[in-house]
Design a protein around this motif. Structure first.
Motif, PDB file in Angstrom:
ATOM      1  N   UNK A 168      49.616  70.616  16.266  1.00 26.98           N
ATOM      2  CA  UNK A 168      50.123  69.858  15.129  1.00 26.98           C
ATOM      3  C   UNK A 168      49.509  70.351  13.824  1.00 26.98           C
ATOM      4  N   UNK A 169      48.227  70.670  13.844  1.00 28.89           N
ATOM      5  CA  UNK A 169      47.569  71.193  12.642  1.00 28.89           C
ATOM      6  C   UNK A 169      48.185  72.528  12.222  1.00 28.89           C
ATOM      7  N   UNK A 170      48.578  73.313  13.214  1.00 31.38           N
ATOM      8  CA  UNK A 170      49.154  74.624  12.899  1.00 31.38           C
ATOM      9  C   UNK A 170      50.513  74.538  12.248  1.00 31.38           C
ATOM     10  N   UNK A 171      51.202  73.416  12.405  1.00 28.90           N
ATOM     11  CA  UNK A 171      52.533  73.249  11.826  1.00 28.90           C
ATOM     12  C   UNK A 171      52.473  72.736  10.394  1.00 28.90           C
ATOM     13  N   UNK A 196      47.878  67.110   3.071  1.00 31.96           N
ATOM     14  CA  UNK A 196      46.478  66.712   3.235  1.00 31.96           C
ATOM     15  C   UNK A 196      46.340  65.341   3.881  1.00 31.96           C
ATOM     16  N   UNK A 197      47.161  64.386   3.465  1.00 31.42           N
ATOM     17  CA  UNK A 197      47.042  63.032   4.017  1.00 31.42           C
ATOM     18  C   UNK A 197      47.354  63.022   5.510  1.00 31.42           C
ATOM     19  N   UNK A 198      48.382  63.743   5.899  1.00 27.70           N
ATOM     20  CA  UNK A 198      48.738  63.801   7.320  1.00 27.70           C
ATOM     21  C   UNK A 198      47.654  64.525   8.109  1.00 27.70           C
ATOM     22  N   UNK A 199      47.074  65.561   7.520  1.00 30.62           N
ATOM     23  CA  UNK A 199      46.001  66.287   8.188  1.00 30.62           C
ATOM     24  C   UNK A 199      44.799  65.366   8.416  1.00 30.62           C
ATOM     25  N   UNK A 242      44.845  62.099   8.596  1.00 33.81           N
ATOM     26  CA  UNK A 242      45.190  61.069   9.568  1.00 33.81           C
ATOM     27  C   UNK A 242      45.094  61.602  10.997  1.00 33.81           C
ATOM     28  N   UNK A 243      45.583  62.817  11.227  1.00 34.66           N
ATOM     29  CA  UNK A 243      45.505  63.411  12.563  1.00 34.66           C
ATOM     30  C   UNK A 243      44.049  63.588  12.985  1.00 34.66           C
ATOM     31  N   UNK A 244      43.213  64.040  12.056  1.00 35.14           N
ATOM     32  CA  UNK A 244      41.787  64.211  12.358  1.00 35.14           C
ATOM     33  C   UNK A 244      41.124  62.878  12.706  1.00 35.14           C
ATOM     34  N   UNK A 245      41.554  61.826  12.018  1.00 35.18           N
ATOM     35  CA  UNK A 245      40.959  60.507  12.277  1.00 35.18           C
ATOM     36  C   UNK A 245      41.353  59.975  13.654  1.00 35.18           C
ATOM     37  N   UNK A 246      42.640  60.063  13.977  1.00 33.24           N
ATOM     38  CA  UNK A 246      43.123  59.477  15.235  1.00 33.24           C
ATOM     39  C   UNK A 246      42.743  60.350  16.427  1.00 33.24           C
ATOM     40  N   UNK A 247      42.919  61.646  16.300  1.00 30.67           N
ATOM     41  CA  UNK A 247      42.609  62.549  17.410  1.00 30.67           C
ATOM     42  C   UNK A 247      41.200  63.116  17.254  1.00 30.67           C
ATOM     43  N   UNK A 248      40.262  62.221  17.034  1.00 37.50           N
ATOM     44  CA  UNK A 248      38.850  62.598  16.938  1.00 37.50           C
ATOM     45  C   UNK A 248      38.297  62.690  18.366  1.00 37.50           C
ATOM     46  N   UNK A 249      38.042  63.900  18.818  1.00 40.88           N
ATOM     47  CA  UNK A 249      37.663  64.107  20.217  1.00 40.88           C
ATOM     48  C   UNK A 249      36.342  63.434  20.570  1.00 40.88           C
ATOM     49  N   UNK A 257      51.233  57.846  18.910  1.00 43.07           N
ATOM     50  CA  UNK A 257      50.842  58.378  17.606  1.00 43.07           C
ATOM     51  C   UNK A 257      51.370  59.808  17.421  1.00 43.07           C
ATOM     52  N   UNK A 258      51.223  60.617  18.463  1.00 38.59           N
ATOM     53  CA  UNK A 258      51.680  62.007  18.385  1.00 38.59           C
ATOM     54  C   UNK A 258      53.188  62.061  18.140  1.00 38.59           C
ATOM     55  N   UNK A 259      53.954  61.228  18.863  1.00 34.80           N
ATOM     56  CA  UNK A 259      55.416  61.240  18.703  1.00 34.80           C
ATOM     57  C   UNK A 259      55.822  60.798  17.306  1.00 34.80           C
ATOM     58  N   UNK A 260      55.218  59.724  16.803  1.00 36.44           N
ATOM     59  CA  UNK A 260      55.567  59.237  15.463  1.00 36.44           C
ATOM     60  C   UNK A 260      55.213  60.258  14.397  1.00 36.44           C
ATOM     61  N   UNK A 261      54.091  60.961  14.576  1.00 36.37           N
ATOM     62  CA  UNK A 261      53.708  62.001  13.613  1.00 36.37           C
ATOM     63  C   UNK A 261      54.653  63.187  13.689  1.00 36.37           C
TER      64      UNK A 261
END
Length: 508
Positions: A143-146, A152-155, A157-164, A184-188
């Motif tokens: 997702x980050x690669x796309x 920036x905001x979406x990036x 948000x992804x980092x926050x939710x998919x925090x390993x 979350x992944x589908x909605x994003x």
């Protein structure tokens, strides 16, 4: 000839060729205004192998692997830039291995093993999320690669939710809800994807089983990556088109230098191509003192380019045209098909005569139907199909004559018509040769003539005027780009072929 002309540089010879080769992409002429083709599907372009630029008919030399790979990389980059610049419909596509191939079998086995292992670990008691964490990490990276730089905001948000680290803590505390991350992944993805992927995204929401769901998520992410890559190509295409000539020159010079260092002639087949056409013009000029076929640089290039439209597959293709080889051979085949169709129409009208001569639209009808019959037929198979064409044309002529109140042709006349059509397929047939010559002369005039005024279509080709103009426009754009890139090398080669005490300036 004065001293300044005698010592002409390759750049000046190149300018001399420009005097008659006026096929610039920005021409106002009608041939370059043909409607742009809208592709219904992507046609795979057979670009040359990088190794094709390294092979020459010389004694074997030792070339290091690093030298080989460096040259190959340069050619690959040059080829990609060239494809983007000249092919308005160029796009990347996912390369799937052939059905029943070893590659496909290995890939399927590996993928099945991964998803089976994930299902087994998630179904154990207690669940083992080690594979799941790897999966989420890969989803995050995809997702980050796309994302584009401005997202920036979406990036964030992804980092926050998919925090390993946070997900690992939930695993340790037996509090992980794997399905919530899928939601979350589908909605994003729905916010990121192109409209063409909306249907696939909607189907993701219908999948309830975790393993099939994530497997499909990865499949859609692969498509989204390709969409983004093609969107990027579309955005940068104007810039690449502006820079491609200088870039291709630079890369080709690097290829030639690498070959020269290994005692290879990187222009061997280009020299043979230009030499052959220089000798052809010299022979024509010598046999006819009134001939206007003097071997000037521009005429040599015009003759060489026209030869491409009747190229013999037994000859090695010039190195400077390798990147356009598939396109040029496709144009050659279309030229030959137009020649054959025009020849069939000519013998048909000459044989039948006045009953069909003035019937509006009948010639176009015959042309379209012959085109359909011969569509996608290889040149080698045309003789076996020409009988079908002859029977069909004969039937259409009889129907047309009956419809307009003319007496039907007798059987002898019908056999003559079918025989004429069957024979005209041969390239040494007088009508076939005549039409072919007119087509090539028309293409040659198009290359050499300024397009400020329309070029007259030769007799016998009026029915294919539209197709011929479109074909000519594509050919002119190809060779204009080719000459802009490789003109300096052409000038050097031609300068060594013609006598410097001749007048090198183009005929006015």
């Amino acid at each position: 000839m004065d001293e300044e002309q005698r010592n002409s540089s390759p750049d000046e010879l190149n300018d001399s060729m420009s005097g008659e080769l006026s096929a610039s992409g920005g021409s106002d002429g009608p041939l370059n205004d043909s409607p742009k083709q809208t592709p219904t599907k992507k046609q795979r372009i057979n670009t040359p192998s990088p190794m094709g630029f390294l092979v020459a008919a010389s004694p074997p030399k030792f070339v290091s692997f690093d030298q080989l790979m460096a040259t190959a990389d340069g050619v690959a980059n040059m080829t990609l830039a060239h494809e983007i610049a000249v092919d308005g419909s160029f796009k990347l596509e996912k390369l799937d291995p052939q059905q029943n191939s070893i590659e496909k079998q290995v890939r399927d086995v590996v993928h099945k093993a991964f998803w089976d292992a994930l299902k087994e670990k998630l179904g154990s008691d207690p669940p083992d999320y080690s594979h799941a964490l790897i999966l989420l990490q890969e989803v995050k990276e995809e997702m980050m690669g796309i994302l584009l730089p401005q997202h920036e905001r979406m990036r964030t948000r992804i980092n926050e939710v998919l925090d390993l680290d946070l997900i690992q803590q939930k695993v340790d505390n037996d509090a992980l809800d794997f399905n919530s991350y899928a939601e979350f992944v589908i909605s994003t993805m729905a916010r990121m994807c192109a409209p063409v992927r909306d249907e696939r995204i909607a189907k993701l929401r219908e999948i309830k089983d975790v393993v099939p769901l994530y497997r499909e998520i990865f499949a859609v992410l692969e498509l989204m990556k390709m969409d983004m890559a093609n969107f990027t190509i579309q955005q940068i295409r104007p810039y690449i088109q502006m820079q491609s000539v200088d870039y291709e020159k630079k890369k080709f010079q690097e290829v030639l230098k690498a070959q020269e260092e290994n005692n290879l002639d990187g222009l061997q087949f280009t020299k043979a191509w230009l030499t052959r056409n220089t000798e052809k013009l010299k022979a024509a000029s010598a046999s006819d003192t009134a001939s206007t076929s003097a071997a000037t640089p521009a005429r040599i290039m015009n003759e060489a380019y026209v030869e491409l439209l009747e190229w013999n597959d037994q000859q090695a293709f010039p190195e400077t045209l390798l990147m356009d080889q598939s396109r040029i051979l496709e144009l050659r085949d279309k030229t030959q098909h137009l020649t054959l169709i025009s020849a069939i129409l000519l013998v048909t009208y000459n044989t039948v005569g006045s009953p069909i001569a003035g019937i509006s639209g009948f010639k176009d009808k015959l042309k379209n139907e012959i085109t359909v019959i011969l569509q996608d037929v290889d040149d080698r198979d045309i003789p076996s199909k020409i009988t079908n064409v002859a029977e069909h044309v004969n039937k259409e002529v009889l129907d047309c004559m009956a419809e307009h109140g003319f007496t039907a042709m007798d059987e002898t006349r019908q056999n003559v018509l079918k025989g004429q059509i069957t024979e005209v397929v041969e390239k040494d047939h007088s009508v076939h040769k005549l039409i072919g010559s007119r087509v090539l002369d028309f293409m040659g005039q198009s290359i050499a003539t300024s397009h400020s005024a329309p070029i007259k279509v030769p007799p016998g080709l009026s029915a294919v005027e539209k197709e011929l103009s479109e074909l000519c426009g594509k050919f002119l754009r190809l060779i204009a780009h080719n000459r802009a890139v490789f003109g300096i090398w052409y000038a050097e080669i031609i300068g060594g072929l013609i006598k410097l005490d001749e007048d090198l300036s183009p005929t006015k």
